[in-house]
Design an enzyme around this catalytic site. Structure first.
Site, mmCIF file in Angstrom:
data_model
loop_
_atom_site.group_PDB
_atom_site.id
_atom_site.type_symbol
_atom_site.label_atom_id
_atom_site.label_comp_id
_atom_site.label_asym_id
_atom_site.label_seq_id
_atom_site.Cartn_x
_atom_site.Cartn_y
_atom_site.Cartn_z
ATOM 1 N N CYS A 192 41.603 40.821 41.857
ATOM 2 C CA CYS A 192 40.738 41.145 42.722
ATOM 3 C C CYS A 192 39.246 40.945 41.783
ATOM 4 O O CYS A 192 39.448 40.252 40.783
ATOM 5 C CB CYS A 192 40.722 42.729 42.981
ATOM 6 S SG CYS A 192 40.810 43.753 41.352
ATOM 7 N N ASN A 196 39.041 43.968 38.794
ATOM 8 C CA ASN A 196 40.351 44.294 38.047
ATOM 9 C C ASN A 196 40.327 45.828 37.377
ATOM 10 O O ASN A 196 40.894 46.196 36.403
ATOM 11 C CB ASN A 196 40.613 43.300 36.845
ATOM 12 C CG ASN A 196 41.813 43.494 36.269
ATOM 13 O OD1 ASN A 196 42.210 43.157 34.886
ATOM 14 N ND2 ASN A 196 42.932 43.733 36.909
ATOM 15 N N CYS A 199 40.244 48.339 40.130
ATOM 16 C CA CYS A 199 40.814 49.315 41.359
ATOM 17 C C CYS A 199 41.968 48.794 42.073
ATOM 18 O O CYS A 199 43.105 49.289 41.802
ATOM 19 C CB CYS A 199 39.557 49.298 42.394
ATOM 20 S SG CYS A 199 37.966 50.305 41.837
ATOM 21 N N ARG A 200 41.796 47.646 42.696
ATOM 22 C CA ARG A 200 42.884 47.219 43.606
ATOM 23 C C ARG A 200 43.989 46.485 42.907
ATOM 24 O O ARG A 200 45.121 46.761 43.285
ATOM 25 C CB ARG A 200 42.329 46.263 44.689
ATOM 26 C CG ARG A 200 41.582 47.085 45.996
ATOM 27 C CD ARG A 200 40.722 45.957 46.768
ATOM 28 N NE ARG A 200 39.670 45.088 45.887
ATOM 29 C CZ ARG A 200 39.112 44.186 46.390
ATOM 30 N NH1 ARG A 200 39.266 43.720 47.455
ATOM 31 N NH2 ARG A 200 37.989 43.543 45.431
ATOM 32 N N SER A 201 43.418 45.450 42.062
ATOM 33 C CA SER A 201 44.589 44.538 41.393
ATOM 34 C C SER A 201 45.631 45.419 40.380
ATOM 35 O O SER A 201 46.717 45.137 40.483
ATOM 36 C CB SER A 201 44.051 43.263 40.449
ATOM 37 O OG SER A 201 43.004 43.511 39.704
ATOM 38 N N ASP A 235 37.739 46.932 49.458
ATOM 39 C CA ASP A 235 37.529 47.275 48.168
ATOM 40 C C ASP A 235 37.053 48.699 48.152
ATOM 41 O O ASP A 235 36.075 49.231 48.468
ATOM 42 C CB ASP A 235 36.386 46.475 47.515
ATOM 43 C CG ASP A 235 36.501 46.658 46.074
ATOM 44 O OD1 ASP A 235 36.959 47.419 45.453
ATOM 45 O OD2 ASP A 235 35.812 45.653 45.433
HETATM 46 P P1 4NP Z 1 38.044 46.001 42.388
HETATM 47 O O1 4NP Z 1 36.935 46.816 42.778
HETATM 48 O O2 4NP Z 1 37.744 44.440 42.757
HETATM 49 O O3 4NP Z 1 39.037 46.503 43.467
HETATM 50 O O4 4NP Z 1 38.421 46.372 40.844
HETATM 51 C C1 4NP Z 1 35.668 46.763 42.209
HETATM 52 C C2 4NP Z 1 35.515 47.233 40.777
HETATM 53 C C3 4NP Z 1 34.283 47.139 40.022
HETATM 54 C C4 4NP Z 1 33.155 46.430 40.813
HETATM 55 C C5 4NP Z 1 33.339 45.670 41.773
HETATM 56 C C6 4NP Z 1 34.504 45.952 42.528
HETATM 57 N N1 4NP Z 1 31.805 46.271 39.961
HETATM 58 O O5 4NP Z 1 30.941 45.795 40.512
HETATM 59 O O6 4NP Z 1 31.945 46.788 38.745
#
Ligand code: 4NP
Length: 160
Positions: free
Chosen positions: A8, A11, A13-15, A125
């Site tokens: 994702c 890395n 939250c989702r993955s 997300d």
């Molecule tokens: P993920 O979500 O892609 O599901 O892990 C996010 C986590 C952090 C950020 C963006 C998306 N960030 O901008 O730090």
């Protein structure tokens, strides 16, 4: 051994949620020894901050009684494309970003998780929506469908 890398944007939250949900599902089927499962980011900023799994995903995994270990964000690398058999993205922008790092998907290893389901779509997300339960429902559906896809491919190969 089937090697699976969930990917994702961040890395955190989702993955990692998909990594541990899928681990739990394959362990329920007694198939843990057949899999190597990890996750990675398309962006590098969380790796630079040495960020662990976000508390929203931690709370969700705890609430669902899904075991997880510490995991620190890392950006996907070109060599991951060679190493992993399946690179599973959460949304379309992840796929574009993965290809910008690893190059064109000439070996057809890159998939979007919910493309294995009856209703192909992105996984929103929860970093932005705040809805970790919705992400979990989508991820659980996608992981079950992905395992179904793998079982079908194995069965087909045995028949051939
Ligand atoms: P993920 O979500 O892609 O599901 O892990 C996010 C986590 C952090 C950020 C963006 C998306 N960030 O901008 O730090």
């Amino acid at each position: 051994m089937i090697r699976v890398l969930f990917v994702c944007l961040g890395n955190i939250c989702r993955s990692p949620m998909a990594q541990f949900v899928f681990k739990q599902i394959v362990s329920e089927y007694g198939m843990s020894d057949n899999f190597e499962i990890d996750s990675a980011a398309t962006e590098s900023y969380n790796e630079m901050c040495h960020a662990g799994i976000y508390y929203g995903t931690r709370n969700l995994l705890n609430a669902k009684r899904i075991p997880f270990e510490e995991h620190y964000s890392r950006q996907i690398r070109k060599c991951d494309y060679e190493y992993y058999d399946y690179i599973i993205a959460m949304d379309n922008s992840n796929i574009r970003d993965i290809e910008s790092i690893v190059g064109q998907d000439t070996k057809h290893k890159i998939f979007r998780l919910l493309d294995f389901t009856e209703q192909p779509r992105n996984i929103k997300d929860p970093w932005y929506t705040g809805n970790f339960e919705e992400a979990y429902q989508d991820i659980a559906e996608g992981c079950q469908a992905f395992l179904g896809f793998l079982n079908n491919s194995v069965t087909k190969n045995i028949r051939v």
